[in-house]
Design an enzyme around this catalytic site. Sequence first.
Site, PDB file in Angstrom:
ATOM      1  N   GLY A 128      15.166  34.768 -15.040  1.00 26.64           N
ATOM      2  CA  GLY A 128      15.756  36.048 -14.629  1.00 26.64           C
ATOM      3  C   GLY A 128      16.267  36.882 -15.782  1.00 26.64           C
ATOM      4  N   GLU A 129      16.696  36.225 -16.825  1.00 23.44           N
ATOM      5  CA  GLU A 129      17.315  36.958 -17.925  1.00 23.44           C
ATOM      6  C   GLU A 129      16.505  36.921 -19.223  1.00 23.44           C
ATOM      7  OE1 GLU A 129      21.932  36.479 -17.159  1.00 23.44           O
ATOM      8  OE2 GLU A 129      20.772  34.942 -16.150  1.00 23.44           O
ATOM      9  N   THR A 158       5.854  36.832  -9.050  1.00 25.08           N
ATOM     10  CA  THR A 158       7.265  37.225  -9.108  1.00 25.08           C
ATOM     11  C   THR A 158       7.845  36.894 -10.492  1.00 25.08           C
ATOM     12  OG1 THR A 158       7.861  35.129  -8.053  1.00 25.08           O
ATOM     13  CG2 THR A 158       7.713  37.063  -6.628  1.00 25.08           C
ATOM     14  N   ARG A 167       8.223  24.992 -15.605  1.00 26.49           N
ATOM     15  CA  ARG A 167       7.389  25.265 -14.443  1.00 26.49           C
ATOM     16  C   ARG A 167       7.686  26.657 -13.887  1.00 26.49           C
ATOM     17  NH1 ARG A 167       8.632  21.980  -9.113  1.00 26.49           N
ATOM     18  NH2 ARG A 167       7.188  22.887  -7.597  1.00 26.49           N
ATOM     19  N   ASN A 205       6.021  30.963  -9.148  1.00 26.35           N
ATOM     20  CA  ASN A 205       5.149  31.989  -8.569  1.00 26.35           C
ATOM     21  C   ASN A 205       4.809  32.936  -9.705  1.00 26.35           C
ATOM     22  OD1 ASN A 205       4.282  34.487  -7.483  1.00 26.35           O
ATOM     23  ND2 ASN A 205       5.447  34.194  -5.598  1.00 26.35           N
ATOM     24  N   GLY A 258      14.114  28.795 -15.488  1.00 29.10           N
ATOM     25  CA  GLY A 258      14.795  30.044 -15.119  1.00 29.10           C
ATOM     26  C   GLY A 258      14.363  31.195 -16.005  1.00 29.10           C
ATOM     27  N   PHE A 312      22.176  41.682 -11.090  1.00 34.85           N
ATOM     28  CA  PHE A 312      22.209  41.589 -12.553  1.00 34.85           C
ATOM     29  C   PHE A 312      23.563  41.151 -13.083  1.00 34.85           C
ATOM     30  CE2 PHE A 312      19.176  44.981 -11.358  1.00 34.85           C
ATOM     31  CZ  PHE A 312      18.020  44.331 -11.722  1.00 34.85           C
ATOM     32  N   THR A 325      14.810  38.882  -7.078  1.00 39.17           N
ATOM     33  CA  THR A 325      14.070  38.034  -8.000  1.00 39.17           C
ATOM     34  C   THR A 325      12.862  37.349  -7.363  1.00 39.17           C
ATOM     35  OG1 THR A 325      15.787  36.464  -7.405  1.00 39.17           O
ATOM     36  CG2 THR A 325      15.972  37.506  -9.548  1.00 39.17           C
TER      37      THR A 325
HETATM   38 MO1  MOS Z   1      23.376  37.188 -14.302  1.00 38.58          MO
HETATM   39  S1  MOS Z   1      24.272  38.478 -15.618  1.00 38.58           S
HETATM   40  O1  MOS Z   1      24.192  35.753 -14.818  1.00 38.58           O
HETATM   41  O2  MOS Z   1      23.824  37.584 -12.731  1.00 38.58           O
END
Ligand code: MOS
Length: 734
Positions: free
Chosen positions: A698-699, A628, A622, A625, A696, A244, A472
């Site tokens: 993740g955030e 995930t 895109r 998966n 992306g 993170f 991730t």
């Molecule tokens: Mo993330 S806070 O850019 O690892």
Amino acid sequence: MPYTVQENRGQTDRIGKPHDRIDGRLKVTGDARYSLDFALPNALHSELVLATIGRGRVTGFDLAEAEAVPGVRRIYTHENAPQRQSPRFFGAGGTGARSWLPLQDDRVYYHGEIVALVVADTLVAAREAAAKVKVSYAAEAPAATLDAEGAEVEDPEGMTAIATGDAQAAMSRAATTHEAEYTTPAQHHNAMELYGAAAQWNGENLTVWTPSQFVYGFQKGLSHELGIERSRIRVISPFVGGAFGGKGMLMNFVSLVAGASRELGRPVQLMCSREACYTVGSFRAETAHAVRMGADEQGHLGPYEHTGRELTSRPDTYLVRGTENTVRMYDFSDYGSNVLAVHADRQTPGFMRAPPEVPYFFALESAIDELARKTGTDPVQFRVQNDTQKDPVTGTPFTSRSLVECYEAAGERFGWDRYSPEVGSMTDGDELIGWGVATATYPTQMSPATARVTLSGDGRARVMTAAHDVGTGVYTIFAQSVADKLGVPVSAVTVELGDTELPPGPISGGSITTASSISCIEQACDRIAERLAAETSEGSTPAERMKASGRPFIEEYAEWTPLQTGAEALRAHYDGDVRIVGGAQKDFCAFAFGAEFCEVRINKYTREIRVPRLIGAFAAGRIMNEKTARSQLLGGMIWGIGSALHEETELDPRYGAYMNDNLAEYLVPVNADVQELEAIIVPEVDKQVNPAGVKGIGELGCVGTSAAIANAVYHATGVRVRDLPIRMEKLLPA
Ligand code: MOS
């Protein structure tokens, strides 16, 4: 046109199949080896001693009792530790989490700073001795908070100011205006895997195991701090137990551990305690936001002014600068924004999931809600009517922007048509019900990437790159990508990550890994396919052609750089430096978007707050998966609930010391705090953003959630909480 949920699920080739994690079994059986799981024969153990003053100097040590503990090998302090090169701080273009190393002088910059390292035969001995190290100090009164007397404000002009038009003049003309200050607290990473490092020398060659989002950057940083060539250092981090951002930059104890190992002639391990992680690592600093905005009579946005203040350490200027992204969200007419650094007696802050967006979008999306109410406009309608397909500051078009589609998808699922706007108008027995919404976004960022892909005659493939799976799903999507391209089953693909022996991958930060590495890996696979197609026309997939060709092995090495960068960026990438581009750039503007809708229920008497429903819809190009991806988005939304209602690192200003530096007292959402939770994936095809078409995620999911909840709390109670976290005491009648 509104989406239905069915249409969103796996119905497009831009949404990759839901696939279980290929490393899932390793993880749940304990076979996945994290950095400190590698048993190093004959290793010594170590423990940190941390400063117990908030500012001042170390005046001396009494080590007699500590040295008498059986098994103690060495106690390092600034009086005996070797002098080293200062780290190359991230804020100054390097890869160090801060600009100074511990044990270089007697100065104490903050409470919890490293003042000694005890190395012993066993962990128990190291810990016992560390507790017996007596440190004397000349203490000074710390200024440890944003508004403390003695904290120094820096205005790094030019770096942070964004201005177009004349926001002040436009404010005086606006039909409806809103002005308020919003604040967000300090937050700390609490990844399952603690920080630490293990070092082992083989002659002149050093191997370091440490949790990392960027092994190449760590290698470069260690080379600089230890004064040895990069080629003699190997950094290994195959699995990361939660990152993170906390493991994105080299921490300043790693070279200390490596140096101790060299001097003592044995491997040395350090695993930081949970409490130490709060001060030796980075954190999300507290922020304050002065926001003014206005709208015309038709509810169209006019001016927007936003001045942020962010806490940082005395030596380092670390800023997240969130107005770079907030000013791109809506079609304002005039902008004026700036960000100030407040230097205080604290450690240097650092990345934490959506570093700029989490605090700055609490301010923006709360303010938008307040202004919408003043204009009498539905909060969803208000955002939709102020949407823009161009970067409103520069006029550059977004590569794609599906914010309105996200509001439609999530709103329909949520049942927003039953919204009753009046405060306190929705109740159920003793519960006040509130509904709120907010925009989520994250800039699409990319970095150069390199990868090696091989295919062998037996139908097995391998992909090698020093990227990271920080939980991730990167192992899985890399395997899927190779499997799809080469025509082999996912189970026939081996993925190797997290080792400086592999080709350099992107830093696993800023949600850049998938966009960058998939663009690179697919290029390598395409070249394998082209070579095989040139050799034989038998078979329809590369794997079939491989068989027909009788070749035992084929390999391709690919280098990829984002369009806007070139040879310099690639060189820097090989050299362990970070070259990220993305978000609003000169010739493109790339962001992923989302909309989050939540319901809160607040007990009329006790003011206990619950979030029974949180529904988000996200469009991020895109999706590799679906399974995930959904986990990332749901995890982000849970994080968002935490940032709204739970997370806050409490500080005693008298000592500059954290008071809840443990998992018992630092609140994070638990199962009972998370009820109905849904992430809808809105299909989006973006052919411009990068070859992979990936934005992306993740955030993305954790952005805006805190504002959606604050907006819902206002709708339920009429209490506007502008200071996170929202706790029940803030909702009690004055
Ligand atoms: Mo993330 S806070 O850019 O690892």
